[in-house]
Design a protein around this motif. Structure first.
Motif, PDB file in Angstrom:
ATOM      1  N   GLY A  81      -9.482   3.961 -19.748  1.00  0.00           N
ATOM      2  CA  GLY A  81     -10.189   3.699 -18.632  1.00  0.00           C
ATOM      3  C   GLY A  81     -10.110   5.425 -17.796  1.00  0.00           C
ATOM      4  N   SER A  82     -10.888   5.369 -16.776  1.00  0.00           N
ATOM      5  CA  SER A  82     -10.842   6.704 -16.008  1.00  0.00           C
ATOM      6  C   SER A  82      -9.633   6.712 -14.998  1.00  0.00           C
ATOM      7  CB  SER A  82     -12.401   6.749 -15.270  1.00  0.00           C
ATOM      8  OG  SER A  82     -12.512   5.530 -14.460  1.00  0.00           O
ATOM      9  N   GLU A  83      -9.096   5.577 -14.545  1.00  0.00           N
ATOM     10  CA  GLU A  83      -8.122   5.391 -13.648  1.00  0.00           C
ATOM     11  C   GLU A  83      -6.620   5.589 -14.182  1.00  0.00           C
ATOM     12  OE1 GLU A  83      -9.096   3.205 -10.073  1.00  0.00           O
ATOM     13  OE2 GLU A  83     -10.987   2.553 -10.899  1.00  0.00           O
ATOM     14  N   ASN A  84      -6.589   6.003 -15.434  1.00  0.00           N
ATOM     15  CA  ASN A  84      -5.276   6.338 -16.286  1.00  0.00           C
ATOM     16  C   ASN A  84      -4.504   4.938 -16.275  1.00  0.00           C
ATOM     17  OD1 ASN A  84      -3.402   7.759 -17.257  1.00  0.00           O
ATOM     18  ND2 ASN A  84      -2.262   8.368 -15.217  1.00  0.00           N
ATOM     19  N   SER A  85      -5.197   3.788 -16.586  1.00  0.00           N
ATOM     20  CA  SER A  85      -4.509   2.576 -16.732  1.00  0.00           C
ATOM     21  C   SER A  85      -3.896   2.383 -18.300  1.00  0.00           C
ATOM     22  CB  SER A  85      -5.429   1.490 -16.389  1.00  0.00           C
ATOM     23  OG  SER A  85      -6.110   1.591 -15.101  1.00  0.00           O
ATOM     24  N   ARG A  86      -3.163   1.341 -18.236  1.00  0.00           N
ATOM     25  CA  ARG A  86      -2.751   0.780 -19.767  1.00  0.00           C
ATOM     26  C   ARG A  86      -3.260  -0.649 -20.069  1.00  0.00           C
ATOM     27  NH1 ARG A  86       0.836   3.545 -22.878  1.00  0.00           N
ATOM     28  NH2 ARG A  86       1.715   5.603 -21.964  1.00  0.00           N
ATOM     29  N   ILE A  87      -3.977  -0.795 -20.818  1.00  0.00           N
ATOM     30  CA  ILE A  87      -4.467  -2.290 -21.156  1.00  0.00           C
ATOM     31  C   ILE A  87      -3.313  -2.927 -21.810  1.00  0.00           C
ATOM     32  CG2 ILE A  87      -5.466  -1.774 -23.568  1.00  0.00           C
ATOM     33  CD1 ILE A  87      -7.107  -3.941 -20.554  1.00  0.00           C
ATOM     34  N   ASP A  88      -3.136  -4.318 -21.118  1.00  0.00           N
ATOM     35  CA  ASP A  88      -2.000  -5.131 -21.803  1.00  0.00           C
ATOM     36  C   ASP A  88      -2.327  -5.079 -23.349  1.00  0.00           C
ATOM     37  OD1 ASP A  88      -0.686  -5.364 -19.295  1.00  0.00           O
ATOM     38  OD2 ASP A  88      -2.164  -6.887 -18.693  1.00  0.00           O
ATOM     39  N   ILE A  89      -3.405  -5.734 -23.929  1.00  0.00           N
ATOM     40  CA  ILE A  89      -3.710  -6.035 -25.072  1.00  0.00           C
ATOM     41  C   ILE A  89      -4.972  -5.381 -25.546  1.00  0.00           C
ATOM     42  CG2 ILE A  89      -3.999  -7.817 -26.941  1.00  0.00           C
ATOM     43  CD1 ILE A  89      -2.040  -9.652 -25.277  1.00  0.00           C
TER      44      ILE A  89
END
Length: 233
Positions: free
Chosen positions: A114-122
């Motif tokens: 993502g563009s907002e520097n997130s981490r996807i859980d799975i």
């Protein structure tokens, strides 16, 4: 997810400073345990009711005990440790409990996106299929017989919805998965009365193609496991 050995129990005195709780043990002594929940825990704290906690043998931890389970005055169980939600979800995907997420060959945890520097859980991947981004949320708020998320204003949760929308726009599959850690909850709705901005983004995400799922956990002092699908209202 099994607890070996099983969880120990006590009686809740109070939760305070957000991440701490005092508990009275069966022998009458009092201990401070870690509360692994960043939310408000609205309707999840019941002084003088039973709680269950796990114990770590890590000598570097200041508080070796971790609050896992709360019993309500009417006998429902609540999973307090929000960190368990991701593990419950991953286990349910691997064992094909979540039928909507069957058919992927690889599962990864905590992947940057993502563009907002997130981490996807799975992140689920498989050759010949769009990647599937699964954001997991622990739902524990029960009000007037209905389950709600969130239990407090969550700018982080709003960001995650925007990221999921972006994944759909990029041609991927995006799923918002509510792990219901409250045995008294049978439906889940966005808590518009608590976070109207989140509720607005929730409906926008659904309109844009983000899939929303909810599965309920069977909770006990010996085992946590996702079992049944819950309706989204």
């Amino acid at each position: 997810m099994e607890f070996e050995p099983g969880l120990e129990c006590g009686v809740l005195i109070k939760r305070y400073k957000r991440f701490l709780a005092d508990v009275r043990l069966q022998d009458g002594s009092e201990v401070t345990i870690h509360c692994p929940n960043t939310g408000s825990m609205k309707n999840c704290q019941f002084p003088d009711q039973q709680v269950w906690f796990s114990t770590s043998d890590n000598p570097k931890r200041k508080y070796s005990r971790t609050w896992e389970l709360m019993e309500t005055p009417v006998g429902d169980y609540i999973g307090i440790n929000t960190g368990r939600a991701n593990q419950l979800a991953a286990d349910a995907i691997n064992t094909k409990v979540i039928q909507e997420l069957v058919g992927y060959h690889y599962i990864k945890r905590e992947v940057k996106y993502g563009s907002e520097n997130s981490r996807i859980d799975i992140l689920l991947t498989s050759s010949g299929k769009p990647d599937c981004y699964v954001e997991v949320k622990s739902c524990t708020l029960l009000e007037d017989g209905k389950g709600y998320f969130p239990d407090s204003v969550t700018t982080r949760g709003q960001k995650h919805l925007r990221e999921l929308i972006q994944m759909v726009e990029n041609g991927h599959r995006a799923v918002l998965l509510f792990v219901v850690q409250h045995t008294g909850i049978d439906t889940v709705s966005p808590a518009k009365h608590i976070d109207p901005a989140y509720a607005s983004l929730f409906y926008e995400a659904m309109y844009q193609g983000v899939e929303v799922l909810a599965y309920k956990a069977a909770l006990s002092p010996t085992e946590f496991v996702l079992t049944d699908k819950v309706n989204i209202l």
